[in-house]
Design a protein around this motif. Structure first.
Motif, PDB file in Angstrom:
ATOM      1  N   TYR A 159       0.833  -1.198   0.000  1.00  0.00           N
ATOM      2  CA  TYR A 159       0.000   0.000   0.000  1.00  0.00           C
ATOM      3  C   TYR A 159       0.872   1.255   0.000  1.00  0.00           C
ATOM      4  O   TYR A 159       0.604   2.215  -0.742  1.00  0.00           O
ATOM      5  N   GLU A 160       1.917   1.260   0.792  1.00  0.00           N
ATOM      6  CA  GLU A 160       2.829   2.408   0.831  1.00  0.00           C
ATOM      7  C   GLU A 160       3.563   2.576  -0.485  1.00  0.00           C
ATOM      8  O   GLU A 160       3.817   3.697  -0.935  1.00  0.00           O
ATOM      9  N   GLN A 161       3.892   1.450  -1.135  1.00  0.00           N
ATOM     10  CA  GLN A 161       4.499   1.524  -2.460  1.00  0.00           C
ATOM     11  C   GLN A 161       3.548   2.191  -3.456  1.00  0.00           C
ATOM     12  O   GLN A 161       3.961   3.024  -4.266  1.00  0.00           O
ATOM     13  N   GLU A 162       2.281   1.784  -3.401  1.00  0.00           N
ATOM     14  CA  GLU A 162       1.301   2.350  -4.329  1.00  0.00           C
ATOM     15  C   GLU A 162       1.164   3.856  -4.142  1.00  0.00           C
ATOM     16  O   GLU A 162       1.185   4.621  -5.116  1.00  0.00           O
ATOM     17  N   VAL A 163       1.027   4.271  -2.896  1.00  0.00           N
ATOM     18  CA  VAL A 163       0.909   5.706  -2.617  1.00  0.00           C
ATOM     19  C   VAL A 163       2.158   6.429  -3.115  1.00  0.00           C
ATOM     20  O   VAL A 163       2.076   7.479  -3.766  1.00  0.00           O
ATOM     21  N   TRP A 190       0.204  12.836  -9.047  1.00  0.00           N
ATOM     22  CA  TRP A 190      -1.228  12.807  -8.763  1.00  0.00           C
ATOM     23  C   TRP A 190      -1.481  13.629  -7.502  1.00  0.00           C
ATOM     24  O   TRP A 190      -0.679  13.608  -6.562  1.00  0.00           O
ATOM     25  N   ASP A 191      -2.621  14.331  -7.466  1.00  0.00           N
ATOM     26  CA  ASP A 191      -2.939  15.047  -6.236  1.00  0.00           C
ATOM     27  C   ASP A 191      -3.538  14.074  -5.227  1.00  0.00           C
ATOM     28  O   ASP A 191      -3.869  12.927  -5.545  1.00  0.00           O
ATOM     29  N   PHE A 192      -3.658  14.521  -3.990  1.00  0.00           N
ATOM     30  CA  PHE A 192      -4.064  13.616  -2.913  1.00  0.00           C
ATOM     31  C   PHE A 192      -5.482  13.078  -3.123  1.00  0.00           C
ATOM     32  O   PHE A 192      -5.777  11.921  -2.792  1.00  0.00           O
ATOM     33  N   LYS A 193      -6.368  13.892  -3.665  1.00  0.00           N
ATOM     34  CA  LYS A 193      -7.732  13.428  -3.910  1.00  0.00           C
ATOM     35  C   LYS A 193      -7.757  12.362  -5.005  1.00  0.00           C
ATOM     36  O   LYS A 193      -8.501  11.373  -4.904  1.00  0.00           O
ATOM     37  N   ALA A 213      -8.690  13.029   0.755  1.00  0.00           N
ATOM     38  CA  ALA A 213      -7.339  13.544   0.509  1.00  0.00           C
ATOM     39  C   ALA A 213      -6.487  13.506   1.777  1.00  0.00           C
ATOM     40  O   ALA A 213      -5.297  13.157   1.737  1.00  0.00           O
ATOM     41  N   ASP A 214      -7.101  13.824   2.917  1.00  0.00           N
ATOM     42  CA  ASP A 214      -6.348  13.851   4.173  1.00  0.00           C
ATOM     43  C   ASP A 214      -5.800  12.466   4.539  1.00  0.00           C
ATOM     44  O   ASP A 214      -4.748  12.365   5.186  1.00  0.00           O
ATOM     45  N   SER A 215      -6.510  11.405   4.131  1.00  0.00           N
ATOM     46  CA  SER A 215      -6.037  10.041   4.393  1.00  0.00           C
ATOM     47  C   SER A 215      -4.701   9.803   3.703  1.00  0.00           C
ATOM     48  O   SER A 215      -3.782   9.177   4.276  1.00  0.00           O
ATOM     49  N   LYS A 217       1.346   9.739   3.428  1.00  0.00           N
ATOM     50  CA  LYS A 217       2.587  10.368   2.961  1.00  0.00           C
ATOM     51  C   LYS A 217       3.471  10.763   4.131  1.00  0.00           C
ATOM     52  O   LYS A 217       4.685  10.526   4.136  1.00  0.00           O
ATOM     53  N   ASN A 218       2.856  11.351   5.150  1.00  0.00           N
ATOM     54  CA  ASN A 218       3.613  11.779   6.328  1.00  0.00           C
ATOM     55  C   ASN A 218       4.226  10.581   7.054  1.00  0.00           C
ATOM     56  O   ASN A 218       5.365  10.648   7.533  1.00  0.00           O
TER      57      ASN A 218
END
Length: 265
Positions: free
Chosen positions: A181-185, A193-196, A214-216, A221-222
């Motif tokens: 999942y972290e790889q995909e993000v 790509w924007d967060f949304k 988007a906040d998710s 990212k953080n």
């Protein structure tokens, strides 16, 4: 007993005969099908190739490919990514798994035009002497449109050609493992790509009871920045670190499978 890498100048008579028979089988196959297939030695110099492979690198016959490195091909697109192919071969041969396989998406100008092709590689093993003599490759074509529709920003960010390897499981970056999942993000962040956009994509392909916003993705990212020990949580700094580690050349298996469709090598 471990497998040993053996270069052609050190082939035993038995190994030379094995390669000769393998080469003959490829030539016979080439006369009956249009399969893109071949093999390289441990130095990534081609041992054999089908006529179909020869044509995509702007040569006439498979025999013309023998003894060439990828950087020596008349096809500029292939030559451009020759160093990537050598690194892929080395990683496969030195990985310690004699049954290892790799899948790589190559998108560039071939001898027959702009194409997207998925290459699968495995080891050329000689079991009686427990030797790795090189790598075997074969490929199939996918629609370029499939690549562009899923990764519309890749060409804008990294150019019109690419060589992208499929990552199976976890990906280690600076000795820190990223989950799939972290790889995909991370990969989608690299595509600008924007967060949304990323949240909407993940809601479609990785649905959860609680809809992502988007906040998710910002929180993900953080967290990735924290795992990597980056001094700030700025997106630009994260992307610089990911590119430096070659993440833009490593596509998570989940994204890769959606890109190439149901056809598996």
């Amino acid at each position: 007993m471990d497998y040993q890498l053996v270069s052609p100048e050190h082939f035993s008579e038995e190994q030379s005969e094995f390669v000769s028979k393998f080469r003959e089988s490829i030539f016979q196959l080439s006369g009956q099908t249009d399969m893109i297939v071949g093999a390289k030695d441990v130095n990534s110099r081609h041992l054999v190739a089908s006529d179909a492979y020869a044509r995509i690198v702007a040569l006439a016959r498979g025999a013309d490919v023998i003894d060439r490195l990828d950087k020596e091909m008349p096809c500029e697109g292939t030559a451009q990514f020759a160093d990537c192919y050598v690194q892929e071969d080395l990683a496969l041969m030195r990985g310690g798994d004699p049954n290892a396989k790799a899948s790589i998406l190559n998108v560039h100008e071939y001898g027959d035009g702009l194409k997207a092709r998925v290459f699968s590689k495995h080891l050329l093993r000689h079991e009686p002497t427990r030797a790795i003599l090189g790598t075997v490759y074969y490929a199939h074509e996918i629609e370029v449109a499939n690549f562009i529709s899923l990764m519309p920003n890749y060409i804008l960010e990294f150019g019109s050609g690419c060589s992208i390897e499929q990552v199976q499981g976890k990906f280690k970056l600076q000795d820190v493992e990223l989950t799939e999942y972290e790889q995909e993000v991370s990969f989608l962040l690299l595509l600008n790509w924007d967060f949304k956009q990323i949240a909407d994509f993940m809601n479609k392909y990785r649905p959860k009871p609680k809809t992502r916003v988007a906040d998710s993705i910002i929180k993900s990212k953080n967290y990735i920045c924290e795992k990597l020990g980056l001094p700030s949580q700025r997106r630009a700094e994260l992307c610089d670190a990911l590119i430096a580690a070659g993440m833009h050349r490593k596509m998570p298996a989940s994204l890769f499978s959606r890109l190439i469709g149901s056809k598996q090598l």
